[in-house]
Design an enzyme around this catalytic site. Structure first.
Site, PDB file in Angstrom:
ATOM      1  N   ASN A 152      53.760  20.218  23.824  1.00 25.47           N
ATOM      2  CA  ASN A 152      52.500  20.699  24.377  1.00 25.47           C
ATOM      3  C   ASN A 152      51.342  19.720  24.171  1.00 25.47           C
ATOM      4  O   ASN A 152      50.412  19.681  24.956  1.00 25.47           O
ATOM      5  CB  ASN A 152      52.145  22.069  23.788  1.00 25.47           C
ATOM      6  CG  ASN A 152      52.276  22.103  22.282  1.00 25.47           C
ATOM      7  OD1 ASN A 152      53.306  21.735  21.726  1.00 25.47           O
ATOM      8  ND2 ASN A 152      51.231  22.545  21.606  1.00 25.47           N
ATOM      9  N   GLN A 180      56.300  24.876  27.990  1.00 28.36           N
ATOM     10  CA  GLN A 180      55.488  23.918  28.762  1.00 28.36           C
ATOM     11  C   GLN A 180      56.182  23.428  30.036  1.00 28.36           C
ATOM     12  O   GLN A 180      55.604  22.620  30.759  1.00 28.36           O
ATOM     13  CB  GLN A 180      55.097  22.725  27.872  1.00 28.36           C
ATOM     14  CG  GLN A 180      54.123  23.075  26.754  1.00 28.36           C
ATOM     15  CD  GLN A 180      52.737  23.494  27.262  1.00 28.36           C
ATOM     16  OE1 GLN A 180      52.375  23.233  28.401  1.00 28.36           O
ATOM     17  NE2 GLN A 180      51.975  24.164  26.417  1.00 28.36           N
ATOM     18  N   SER A 200      56.687  31.617  28.653  1.00 25.31           N
ATOM     19  CA  SER A 200      55.415  32.329  28.579  1.00 25.31           C
ATOM     20  C   SER A 200      54.760  32.308  29.951  1.00 25.31           C
ATOM     21  O   SER A 200      54.783  31.281  30.630  1.00 25.31           O
ATOM     22  CB  SER A 200      54.518  31.618  27.565  1.00 25.31           C
ATOM     23  OG  SER A 200      53.296  32.285  27.450  1.00 25.31           O
ATOM     24  N   HIS A 202      51.495  32.707  30.770  1.00 23.47           N
ATOM     25  CA  HIS A 202      50.103  32.244  30.954  1.00 23.47           C
ATOM     26  C   HIS A 202      49.950  30.734  31.067  1.00 23.47           C
ATOM     27  O   HIS A 202      48.842  30.241  31.242  1.00 23.47           O
ATOM     28  CB  HIS A 202      49.189  32.821  29.863  1.00 23.47           C
ATOM     29  CG  HIS A 202      49.350  32.251  28.486  1.00 23.47           C
ATOM     30  ND1 HIS A 202      48.513  31.287  27.999  1.00 23.47           N
ATOM     31  CD2 HIS A 202      50.214  32.539  27.484  1.00 23.47           C
ATOM     32  CE1 HIS A 202      48.856  31.001  26.747  1.00 23.47           C
ATOM     33  NE2 HIS A 202      49.895  31.753  26.411  1.00 23.47           N
ATOM     34  N   CYS A 325      40.843  22.665  13.759  1.00 19.21           N
ATOM     35  CA  CYS A 325      39.600  22.588  13.013  1.00 19.21           C
ATOM     36  C   CYS A 325      39.571  23.772  12.062  1.00 19.21           C
ATOM     37  O   CYS A 325      39.640  24.911  12.499  1.00 19.21           O
ATOM     38  CB  CYS A 325      38.422  22.659  13.979  1.00 19.21           C
ATOM     39  SG  CYS A 325      36.952  21.930  13.289  1.00 19.21           S
TER      40      CYS A 325
HETATM   41  N1  PMP Z   1      55.445  27.151  22.475  1.00 20.23           N
HETATM   42  C1  PMP Z   1      54.734  26.179  23.068  1.00 20.23           C
HETATM   43  C2  PMP Z   1      55.358  24.828  23.273  1.00 20.23           C
HETATM   44  C3  PMP Z   1      53.433  26.432  23.495  1.00 20.23           C
HETATM   45  O1  PMP Z   1      52.726  25.462  24.067  1.00 20.23           O
HETATM   46  C4  PMP Z   1      52.882  27.730  23.290  1.00 20.23           C
HETATM   47  C5  PMP Z   1      51.471  28.060  23.733  1.00 20.23           C
HETATM   48  N2  PMP Z   1      50.485  27.232  23.157  1.00 20.23           N
HETATM   49  C6  PMP Z   1      53.658  28.702  22.664  1.00 20.23           C
HETATM   50  C7  PMP Z   1      54.942  28.370  22.285  1.00 20.23           C
HETATM   51  C8  PMP Z   1      53.150  30.088  22.421  1.00 20.23           C
HETATM   52  O2  PMP Z   1      53.168  30.843  23.612  1.00 20.23           O
HETATM   53  P1  PMP Z   1      52.516  32.295  23.681  1.00 20.23           P
HETATM   54  O3  PMP Z   1      51.046  32.052  23.799  1.00 20.23           O
HETATM   55  O4  PMP Z   1      53.085  32.907  24.927  1.00 20.23           O
HETATM   56  O5  PMP Z   1      52.905  33.037  22.475  1.00 20.23           O
END
Ligand code: PMP
Length: 390
Positions: A152, A180, A200, A202, A325
């Site tokens: 990510n 991702q 995920s 979103h 942070c």
């Molecule tokens: N795994 C990765 C690689 C992510 O980028 C994220 C979101 N930042 C998550 C897991 C967590 O996903 P969620 O917000 O759906 O719990």
């Protein structure tokens, strides 16, 4: 003028198609999908339709999908379920990469403190998984190997097919945190060789608080949340409206995938070239590795990411940092530390992540804003920091 939002790896705005379908489901499919009466059965059909659409996008069967509250829950279910299933056997070890998402890293630390044998798979300076080390570590005592599809923070893509082959040869399960990938890479659970995959909604234009764990057919894991729903694999009344939004986002992403990938890649290159030209001392992390087409993680000399991000935002660009942070100042990014950066440069990573709707004009505005915001800081910074290589 509204700011240029370049933080799509953190989250995306909800796609208009997802909003429309969710509103429709809220109005017309509000009943409980487990109810046997007609409204319940109508809601059940909406759920089945959404499941089929997500499955088609992910490249799995509908029965292999367990809807969850997001990727964090899916990751927990995969790991805790797989380790529980291996209890009492000679498979005691869980291997994961050193650059996993903070939620999975926290689970690893917790389980390790509880006595679980946790092993780490290292990456090189470009963020690429060390395959020789993985081959050496994936042995008969391993229950589960966890790796993200792509990172990510840096966008560096992980070698899932190679790991799948190694895991299969040793009888271990492979869990891929694919959060991702959707909308940023071709995705096929079936072709990936993974046994478990977390997703995920979103990150691809769906709503927050919904995701899925894909469980390869024939694999049974103890649920995290007990109950009748999702074939006894995840209890609780289904988040039907969220799942509908997830399906709408998948349909949307599938429709334009190839064109979006090419556009994002071209715009990411435009951004990187522009930043490198405008800001001498800018260095791209993972530049030599295979990366997602939408992600660019850079440092500007050794400037602290929080300082850069504050100035960028005031200049009209929203980006982010892997460095957290926390009261006492910026913490270095564990991903950049794992890539061999020292603490100072691991606090300097600034991530720009694009979406499929961005335009060349957005990117040019971002470059101009970065030049205004960061240029003077960089010029005033110690001259030697710009020379440190990534
Ligand atoms: N795994 C990765 C690689 C992510 O980028 C994220 C979101 N930042 C998550 C897991 C967590 O996903 P969620 O917000 O759906 O719990």
């Amino acid at each position: 003028m509204s700011p240029v939002y370049l933080d799509c790896n953190a989250t995306t705005p909800v796609a208009p198609e997802a909003v429309a379908e969710m509103l429709d489901a809220m109005r017309h499919a509000w009943a409980n999908p487990s109810s046997t009466h007609a409204p319940g059965q109508a809601a059940r059909r909406v759920l089945a339709d959404a499941r089929a659409r997500v499955a088609a996008f992910v490249g799995c069967q509908g029965s292999e999908l367990v809807f969850t509250s997001g990727a964090t829950e899916a990751n927990h279910m995969a790991v805790l379920g797989a380790l529980a299933a291996a209890r009492g056997t000679a498979r005691r070890r869980w291997l994961l990469s050193t650059v996993e998402h903070p939620g999975l890293m926290a689970l690893a630390r917790r389980l390790s403190a509880e006595g679980v044998a946790v092993g780490w798979l290292p990456v090189d300076r470009q963020g690429r998984l060390d395959l020789a080390e993985a081959r050496a570590q994936i042995a008969e005592d391993v229950a589960l190997v966890s790796v993200m599809g792509a990172n990510n923070e840096t966008g560096v893509v992980m070698p899932v097919p190679e790991l799948a082959e190694m895991a299969r040869a040793q009888g271990a399960l492979l869990h891929v945190d694919a959060t991702q990938l959707p909308g940023k890479a071709a995705l096929s659970f079936d072709a990936s060789g993974a046994d478990l995959m977390a997703l995920s909604a979103h990150k691809l234009g769906g709503p927050k608080g919904v995701g899925a764990l894909v469980l390869r057919k024939g694999l049974t894991l103890a649920p995290l949340i007990s109950g009748r729903q999702e074939r006894q694999r995840r209890g609780g009344t289904e988040n039907l409206h969220g799942i509908v939004g997830f399906a709408a986002a998948c349909s949307q992403a599938a429709a334009d995938l190839a064109a979006n990938l090419a556009r994002m890649q071209a715009l990411r290159e435009r951004l990187e070239e522009g930043l490198l030209r405008a800001l001498p001392g800018a260095v791209i992390f993972g530049r030599e590795a295979e990366r997602l087409p939408n992600t660019s993680c850079l440092r500007f000399g050794a400037l602290d990411a929080e300082q850069v991000l504050g100035r960028l935002e005031r200049a009209g660009v929203v980006a982010s940092s892997g460095a957290a942070c926390s009261g006492g100042g910026t913490q270095p990014s564990h991903v950049l530390l794992a890539m061999g950066q020292g603490a100072e440069l691991a606090r300097a990573g600034v991530r720009f992540s694009l979406g499929p709707w961005h335009t060349a004009d957005d990117i040019d505005r971002a470059i101009a804003a970065a030049e205004r915001a960061i240029g003077p800081l960089l010029a005033a910074a110690r001259p030697d920091t710009a020379a440190v290589t990534a």
